[in-house]
Design a protein around this motif. Structure first.
Motif, PDB file in Angstrom:
ATOM      1  N   ARG A  75      -8.861  14.799   1.598  1.00  0.00           N
ATOM      2  CA  ARG A  75     -10.111  14.143   1.339  1.00  0.00           C
ATOM      3  C   ARG A  75      -9.817  13.729  -0.217  1.00  0.00           C
ATOM      4  NH1 ARG A  75     -11.807  14.554   7.431  1.00  0.00           N
ATOM      5  NH2 ARG A  75     -10.705  13.882   8.480  1.00  0.00           N
ATOM      6  N   LYS A  76     -11.029  12.899  -0.467  1.00  0.00           N
ATOM      7  CA  LYS A  76     -11.384  12.800  -1.920  1.00  0.00           C
ATOM      8  C   LYS A  76     -13.025  11.778  -1.310  1.00  0.00           C
ATOM      9  CE  LYS A  76      -7.646  13.836  -4.163  1.00  0.00           C
ATOM     10  NZ  LYS A  76      -7.072  14.482  -5.762  1.00  0.00           N
ATOM     11  N   LEU A 108     -13.196  11.041   2.618  1.00  0.00           N
ATOM     12  CA  LEU A 108     -11.455  10.004   3.295  1.00  0.00           C
ATOM     13  C   LEU A 108     -10.369  10.429   2.729  1.00  0.00           C
ATOM     14  CD1 LEU A 108     -13.783   6.823   3.619  1.00  0.00           C
ATOM     15  CD2 LEU A 108     -13.086   8.671   5.567  1.00  0.00           C
ATOM     16  N   THR A 109      -9.270  10.445   3.149  1.00  0.00           N
ATOM     17  CA  THR A 109      -7.857  10.622   2.836  1.00  0.00           C
ATOM     18  C   THR A 109      -7.710   8.703   2.238  1.00  0.00           C
ATOM     19  OG1 THR A 109      -6.907   9.947   5.411  1.00  0.00           O
ATOM     20  CG2 THR A 109      -7.403  12.642   4.182  1.00  0.00           C
ATOM     21  N   ARG A 110      -6.907   8.969   1.831  1.00  0.00           N
ATOM     22  CA  ARG A 110      -6.322   7.354   1.952  1.00  0.00           C
ATOM     23  C   ARG A 110      -6.128   6.618   2.735  1.00  0.00           C
ATOM     24  NH1 ARG A 110      -6.398   4.006  -2.884  1.00  0.00           N
ATOM     25  NH2 ARG A 110      -5.740   5.890  -3.959  1.00  0.00           N
ATOM     26  N   LEU A 150     -15.825  -0.334  -2.004  1.00  0.00           N
ATOM     27  CA  LEU A 150     -15.605   1.882  -1.585  1.00  0.00           C
ATOM     28  C   LEU A 150     -15.056   2.482  -3.165  1.00  0.00           C
ATOM     29  CD1 LEU A 150     -14.231   3.709   0.512  1.00  0.00           C
ATOM     30  CD2 LEU A 150     -12.674   3.002  -1.066  1.00  0.00           C
ATOM     31  N   ALA A 151     -15.873   2.799  -3.366  1.00  0.00           N
ATOM     32  CA  ALA A 151     -15.426   3.425  -4.980  1.00  0.00           C
ATOM     33  C   ALA A 151     -15.152   4.988  -4.570  1.00  0.00           C
ATOM     34  CB  ALA A 151     -16.826   3.735  -5.592  1.00  0.00           C
ATOM     35  N   TRP A 152     -14.108   5.421  -4.788  1.00  0.00           N
ATOM     36  CA  TRP A 152     -13.392   6.808  -5.410  1.00  0.00           C
ATOM     37  C   TRP A 152     -14.046   7.209  -5.849  1.00  0.00           C
ATOM     38  CZ3 TRP A 152     -11.514   8.880  -1.336  1.00  0.00           C
ATOM     39  CH2 TRP A 152     -10.398   7.786  -0.103  1.00  0.00           C
ATOM     40  N   ARG A 165      -9.219   9.309 -10.898  1.00  0.00           N
ATOM     41  CA  ARG A 165      -7.702   8.479 -10.370  1.00  0.00           C
ATOM     42  C   ARG A 165      -6.928   7.523 -10.116  1.00  0.00           C
ATOM     43  NH1 ARG A 165      -5.199  13.598  -9.276  1.00  0.00           N
ATOM     44  NH2 ARG A 165      -7.757  14.135  -8.687  1.00  0.00           N
ATOM     45  N   HIS A 166      -8.748   7.200  -9.018  1.00  0.00           N
ATOM     46  CA  HIS A 166      -8.357   5.963  -8.611  1.00  0.00           C
ATOM     47  C   HIS A 166      -9.374   4.622  -8.417  1.00  0.00           C
ATOM     48  CE1 HIS A 166      -7.455   9.437  -5.814  1.00  0.00           C
ATOM     49  NE2 HIS A 166      -6.975   8.488  -5.105  1.00  0.00           N
TER      50      HIS A 166
END
Length: 94
Positions: free
Chosen positions: A3-4, A41-43, A66-68, A72-73
């Motif tokens: 999860r990120k 969340l996971t991808r 949605l901003a990771w 890297r995302h």
């Protein structure tokens, strides 16, 4: 899958759609402050959440972001009428 950290924000024109989006996000047990949600969340979870939310919003009038919180995302924006508009990377401290 790991999860990120991510931020989900929305700007919904209709009160009815705004309540539906809020309830959907709360059903995922995400922490929130008004129209800003902090989550991990996971991808795959993020994709499922966006599928659920895309059924609730009007892409011509509403904005869902949605901003990771990981460079890297990429930022994912669900709308037709505007871009994310970031000139520089957004930083999150929390």
């Amino acid at each position: 899958m790991k999860r990120k950290a991510a931020i989900i924000a929305y700007d919904i024109a209709s009160n009815k759609r705004r309540r539906q989006v809020f309830r959907c996000l709360k059903a995922w047990s995400l922490d929130s402050q008004y129209s800003l949600f902090e989550c991990k969340l996971t991808r795959r979870e993020a994709e499922e959440l966006f599928i659920q939310l895309s059924d609730l919003i009007n892409e011509d009038e509403d904005t869902l972001l949605l901003a990771w919180l990981d460079k890297r995302h990429t930022v994912k924006l669900l709308t037709k009428n505007t871009g994310a508009g970031f000139q520089a990377p957004a930083w999150y401290l929390g």
